[in-house]
Design a protein around this motif. Structure first.
Motif, PDB file in Angstrom:
ATOM      1  N   ARG A   9       0.945  -1.063   0.058  1.00 40.29           N
ATOM      2  CA  ARG A   9      -0.080   0.426  -0.391  1.00 40.29           C
ATOM      3  C   ARG A   9       0.769   1.415   0.066  1.00 40.29           C
ATOM      4  NH1 ARG A   9      -3.930   1.128  -1.965  1.00 40.29           N
ATOM      5  NH2 ARG A   9      -4.996  -0.704  -1.760  1.00 40.29           N
ATOM      6  N   GLU A  10       1.692   1.667   0.472  1.00 36.31           N
ATOM      7  CA  GLU A  10       2.864   2.843   0.651  1.00 36.31           C
ATOM      8  C   GLU A  10       3.447   2.746  -0.396  1.00 36.31           C
ATOM      9  OE1 GLU A  10       2.432   0.077   2.905  1.00 36.31           O
ATOM     10  OE2 GLU A  10       2.650   0.947   5.461  1.00 36.31           O
ATOM     11  N   ALA A  11       3.849   1.550  -0.905  1.00 37.27           N
ATOM     12  CA  ALA A  11       4.679   1.348  -2.341  1.00 37.27           C
ATOM     13  C   ALA A  11       4.080   1.886  -3.388  1.00 37.27           C
ATOM     14  CB  ALA A  11       6.375   0.721  -2.743  1.00 37.27           C
ATOM     15  N   GLY A  12       2.829   1.490  -3.165  1.00 32.59           N
ATOM     16  CA  GLY A  12       2.189   2.081  -4.314  1.00 32.59           C
ATOM     17  C   GLY A  12       1.624   3.303  -5.147  1.00 32.59           C
ATOM     18  N   GLU A  13       0.937   3.925  -2.898  1.00 33.24           N
ATOM     19  CA  GLU A  13       0.265   5.017  -3.047  1.00 33.24           C
ATOM     20  C   GLU A  13       1.816   6.043  -3.299  1.00 33.24           C
ATOM     21  OE1 GLU A  13      -1.762   5.382   0.326  1.00 33.24           O
ATOM     22  OE2 GLU A  13      -3.080   4.201   0.228  1.00 33.24           O
ATOM     23  N   LYS A  14       2.784   5.702  -2.926  1.00 29.54           N
ATOM     24  CA  LYS A  14       3.983   7.028  -3.879  1.00 29.54           C
ATOM     25  C   LYS A  14       3.805   7.262  -5.041  1.00 29.54           C
ATOM     26  CE  LYS A  14       7.017   9.303  -3.545  1.00 29.54           C
ATOM     27  NZ  LYS A  14       6.942  11.163  -2.597  1.00 29.54           N
ATOM     28  N   TYR A  15       3.240   5.944  -5.782  1.00 24.51           N
ATOM     29  CA  TYR A  15       3.861   6.274  -7.004  1.00 24.51           C
ATOM     30  C   TYR A  15       2.480   6.088  -8.166  1.00 24.51           C
ATOM     31  CZ  TYR A  15       8.498   3.646  -7.491  1.00 24.51           C
ATOM     32  OH  TYR A  15       9.325   3.509  -7.268  1.00 24.51           O
ATOM     33  N   ILE A  16       1.097   5.900  -7.448  1.00 20.56           N
ATOM     34  CA  ILE A  16       0.431   6.505  -7.602  1.00 20.56           C
ATOM     35  C   ILE A  16       0.703   7.877  -7.786  1.00 20.56           C
ATOM     36  CG2 ILE A  16      -2.004   7.093  -7.085  1.00 20.56           C
ATOM     37  CD1 ILE A  16      -2.508   4.224  -5.959  1.00 20.56           C
ATOM     38  N   GLU A  17       0.639   8.914  -7.052  1.00 20.54           N
ATOM     39  CA  GLU A  17       0.885  10.004  -6.093  1.00 20.54           C
ATOM     40  C   GLU A  17       1.646  10.609  -7.420  1.00 20.54           C
ATOM     41  OE1 GLU A  17       3.676  13.222  -3.278  1.00 20.54           O
ATOM     42  OE2 GLU A  17       2.345  11.359  -2.759  1.00 20.54           O
ATOM     43  N   VAL A  18       3.120   9.980  -8.272  1.00 27.09           N
ATOM     44  CA  VAL A  18       4.084  10.196  -9.201  1.00 27.09           C
ATOM     45  C   VAL A  18       2.905  10.262 -10.379  1.00 27.09           C
ATOM     46  CG1 VAL A  18       6.001  10.349  -9.650  1.00 27.09           C
ATOM     47  CG2 VAL A  18       6.107  10.064  -7.734  1.00 27.09           C
ATOM     48  N   PHE A  19       3.151   9.368 -10.870  1.00 27.22           N
ATOM     49  CA  PHE A  19       2.182   9.100 -11.946  1.00 27.22           C
ATOM     50  C   PHE A  19       1.258  10.273 -12.355  1.00 27.22           C
ATOM     51  CE2 PHE A  19       4.345   4.855 -11.538  1.00 27.22           C
ATOM     52  CZ  PHE A  19       5.332   5.390 -11.935  1.00 27.22           C
ATOM     53  N   ARG A  20       0.814  10.123 -11.324  1.00 33.21           N
ATOM     54  CA  ARG A  20      -0.945  11.030 -11.204  1.00 33.21           C
ATOM     55  C   ARG A  20      -0.887  12.367 -10.999  1.00 33.21           C
ATOM     56  NH1 ARG A  20      -5.392   8.846  -7.018  1.00 33.21           N
ATOM     57  NH2 ARG A  20      -5.691   7.306  -8.491  1.00 33.21           N
ATOM     58  N   ARG A  21       0.552  13.105 -10.634  1.00 34.77           N
ATOM     59  CA  ARG A  21       0.847  14.238 -10.718  1.00 34.77           C
ATOM     60  C   ARG A  21       2.016  14.428 -12.107  1.00 34.77           C
ATOM     61  NH1 ARG A  21       6.470  16.126 -10.280  1.00 34.77           N
ATOM     62  NH2 ARG A  21       6.636  14.141  -9.165  1.00 34.77           N
ATOM     63  N   LEU A  22       2.004  13.444 -13.183  1.00 33.74           N
ATOM     64  CA  LEU A  22       2.677  13.655 -14.185  1.00 33.74           C
ATOM     65  C   LEU A  22       1.645  13.290 -15.492  1.00 33.74           C
ATOM     66  CD1 LEU A  22       6.307  11.501 -13.441  1.00 33.74           C
ATOM     67  CD2 LEU A  22       5.900  13.448 -13.865  1.00 33.74           C
ATOM     68  N   GLY A  23       0.243  13.329 -14.708  1.00 33.09           N
ATOM     69  CA  GLY A  23      -0.823  13.347 -15.571  1.00 33.09           C
ATOM     70  C   GLY A  23      -1.801  12.522 -16.463  1.00 33.09           C
ATOM     71  N   ALA A  24      -1.083  11.034 -15.754  1.00 32.99           N
ATOM     72  CA  ALA A  24      -1.153   9.560 -15.880  1.00 32.99           C
ATOM     73  C   ALA A  24      -3.068   9.972 -15.989  1.00 32.99           C
ATOM     74  CB  ALA A  24      -1.005   8.567 -15.305  1.00 32.99           C
ATOM     75  N   SER A  25      -3.417   9.359 -17.053  1.00 32.72           N
ATOM     76  CA  SER A  25      -5.567   9.280 -17.155  1.00 32.72           C
ATOM     77  C   SER A  25      -5.861   7.993 -16.178  1.00 32.72           C
ATOM     78  CB  SER A  25      -5.382   8.663 -18.136  1.00 32.72           C
ATOM     79  OG  SER A  25      -7.129   8.908 -18.195  1.00 32.72           O
ATOM     80  N   GLU A  26      -4.881   7.427 -15.860  1.00 31.62           N
ATOM     81  CA  GLU A  26      -5.883   5.781 -14.573  1.00 31.62           C
ATOM     82  C   GLU A  26      -4.363   5.998 -14.336  1.00 31.62           C
ATOM     83  OE1 GLU A  26      -8.586   2.476 -14.790  1.00 31.62           O
ATOM     84  OE2 GLU A  26      -8.867   4.277 -15.707  1.00 31.62           O
ATOM     85  N   VAL A  27      -4.361   5.463 -12.668  1.00 32.13           N
ATOM     86  CA  VAL A  27      -3.420   4.686 -11.921  1.00 32.13           C
ATOM     87  C   VAL A  27      -4.098   3.902 -10.887  1.00 32.13           C
ATOM     88  CG1 VAL A  27      -0.975   4.288 -10.939  1.00 32.13           C
ATOM     89  CG2 VAL A  27      -2.317   6.945 -12.176  1.00 32.13           C
ATOM     90  N   ARG A  28      -3.814   2.374 -11.242  1.00 28.22           N
ATOM     91  CA  ARG A  28      -4.091   1.335  -9.931  1.00 28.22           C
ATOM     92  C   ARG A  28      -2.983   1.117  -9.377  1.00 28.22           C
ATOM     93  NH1 ARG A  28      -9.616  -1.160 -12.709  1.00 28.22           N
ATOM     94  NH2 ARG A  28      -9.529  -2.554 -11.111  1.00 28.22           N
ATOM     95  N   ILE A  29      -3.205  -0.155  -8.562  1.00 31.67           N
ATOM     96  CA  ILE A  29      -2.645  -0.851  -8.164  1.00 31.67           C
ATOM     97  C   ILE A  29      -3.464  -2.492  -7.925  1.00 31.67           C
ATOM     98  CG2 ILE A  29      -1.505  -1.772  -5.571  1.00 31.67           C
ATOM     99  CD1 ILE A  29      -1.941   0.797  -4.805  1.00 31.67           C
ATOM    100  N   ILE A  30      -1.880  -3.024  -8.534  1.00 37.61           N
ATOM    101  CA  ILE A  30      -1.795  -4.894  -8.390  1.00 37.61           C
ATOM    102  C   ILE A  30      -1.379  -5.402  -7.119  1.00 37.61           C
ATOM    103  CG2 ILE A  30      -2.579  -7.072  -9.594  1.00 37.61           C
ATOM    104  CD1 ILE A  30      -3.123  -5.610 -11.745  1.00 37.61           C
ATOM    105  N   ASP A  31      -1.895  -5.787  -6.144  1.00 40.12           N
ATOM    106  CA  ASP A  31      -1.004  -6.249  -5.328  1.00 40.12           C
ATOM    107  C   ASP A  31      -1.178  -8.118  -5.215  1.00 40.12           C
ATOM    108  OD1 ASP A  31       0.467  -7.045  -3.031  1.00 40.12           O
ATOM    109  OD2 ASP A  31      -1.036  -6.707  -1.534  1.00 40.12           O
ATOM    110  N   THR A  32      -0.321  -8.782  -5.183  1.00 36.12           N
ATOM    111  CA  THR A  32      -0.303 -10.714  -5.190  1.00 36.12           C
ATOM    112  C   THR A  32       0.163 -10.541  -4.070  1.00 36.12           C
ATOM    113  OG1 THR A  32       1.665 -10.498  -6.643  1.00 36.12           O
ATOM    114  CG2 THR A  32      -1.113 -10.384  -7.480  1.00 36.12           C
ATOM    115  N   GLU A  33      -0.413 -10.803  -3.389  1.00 36.99           N
ATOM    116  CA  GLU A  33       0.131 -11.597  -1.726  1.00 36.99           C
ATOM    117  C   GLU A  33       0.302 -12.702  -2.378  1.00 36.99           C
ATOM    118  OE1 GLU A  33      -1.395 -10.501   2.372  1.00 36.99           O
ATOM    119  OE2 GLU A  33      -1.402  -8.328   1.766  1.00 36.99           O
ATOM    120  N   THR A  34      -0.709 -13.682  -2.379  1.00 34.44           N
ATOM    121  CA  THR A  34      -0.781 -15.149  -3.178  1.00 34.44           C
ATOM    122  C   THR A  34      -0.614 -15.273  -4.540  1.00 34.44           C
ATOM    123  OG1 THR A  34      -2.846 -15.366  -3.147  1.00 34.44           O
ATOM    124  CG2 THR A  34      -1.536 -15.585  -0.713  1.00 34.44           C
TER     125      THR A  34
END
Length: 279
Positions: free
Chosen positions: A51-76
């Protein structure tokens, strides 16, 4: 080495890329993934803090203007069959693997439906990027772990299966900062490949149409064993020093290019070491 027949591009980052300010490497990833039309998924399998790593990149990619940013986490591995994850990848123009532990990526994603979906999107033209552990998984055989800042020996590196986006090479990251030349050479000699790439921090190699372009503040070190004249691989035990003779070494900073098919730098009108213009 056979050329990878695909429409996609790779952005392979040595780790510790700039996330604040201009963020040039992540900016280039977003640009190549479609700019303001980019649909990006962030793969957090490598990290124990998704969650922490994903949210940091969400912040960066949205700031750079990406239309949509989503996290996919695969714990298993079961998570890699999620319809939500597969739908997100099928729409993605950019797929980004975070850092962490590369073995976590392969253990939960390799040979799953999600793995197949990512490769399909890559073949169709999506940009696949990875930093640190996310860079390590790009070849078909990856460095799982190993000692840094030591002379080449068989025991200092452990190899394992990667995700195979750039087959037939070996990749190491955090390269100059952690003194990993010995580790890269040890990995390269053990694998039936001839090219090894060591990528510095805040540096990336962009792979497109059989060529590599270096971007960022450091360099990419390329070890080419195709014309090697000697090694003692078959004569030593695992803890004994490795001898390697006749290999080529290229060190390419920002803006320099390399041809994967010819295994040669693309020098254009740059100057040779002798000071004479290269033709």
């Amino acid at each position: 080495m056979s050329e990878n027949q695909t429409k996609g591009q790779l952005v392979i980052i040595g780790g510790a890329e700039e996330k604040n300010g201009d963020a040039p490497i992540l900016r280039e990833f977003v640009r190549r993934a479609g700019g303001v039309q980019a649909h990006i998924v962030i793969m957090t399998a490598a990290t124990e803090l998704p969650r922490e790593a994903g949210e940091k990149y969400i912040e960066v990619f949205r700031r750079l203007g990406a239309s949509e940013v989503r996290i996919i986490d695969t714990e298993t591995r079961e998570d890699a069959s999620s319809s939500t994850a597969l739908e997100a990848v099928n729409k993605a123009t950019g797929i980004f693997f975070t850092g962490g532990d590369q073995a976590r990526i392969t253990s939960t994603i390799k040979d799953t439906e999600l793995d197949a979906a990512i490769h399909k999107r890559y073949s169709e033209g999506a940009v696949v990027a990875g930093t640190s552990a996310g860079a390590a998984v790009m070849p078909d055989k990856m460095i799982v772990e190993g000692d840094s800042q030591t002379n080449p020996r068989l025991e200092i590196v452990e190899m394992g299966p990667g995700l195979g986006f750039l087959p037939g090479v070996v990749i190491d990251q955090h390269f100059s900062e952690r003194g990993r030349l010995g580790r890269l050479i040890s990995a390269l000699v053990q694998e039936p490949v001839v090219l090894g790439f060591g990528i510095d921090e805040n540096t990336a190699m962009v792979v497109s149409q059989g060529q590599i372009e270096v971007i960022g503040e450091g360099s990419v070190t390329i070890v080419d064993e195709s014309e090697g004249t000697y090694n003692n691989l078959n004569q030593i035990l695992r803890d004994e020093p490795l001898a390697v003779c006749g290999v080529k070494l290229h060190i390419l900073p920002h803006g320099h290019k390399f041809d994967l098919k010819t295994r040669q730098p693309i020098l254009d009108n740059k100057t040779s070491i002798s000071g004479r213009s290269v033709t």
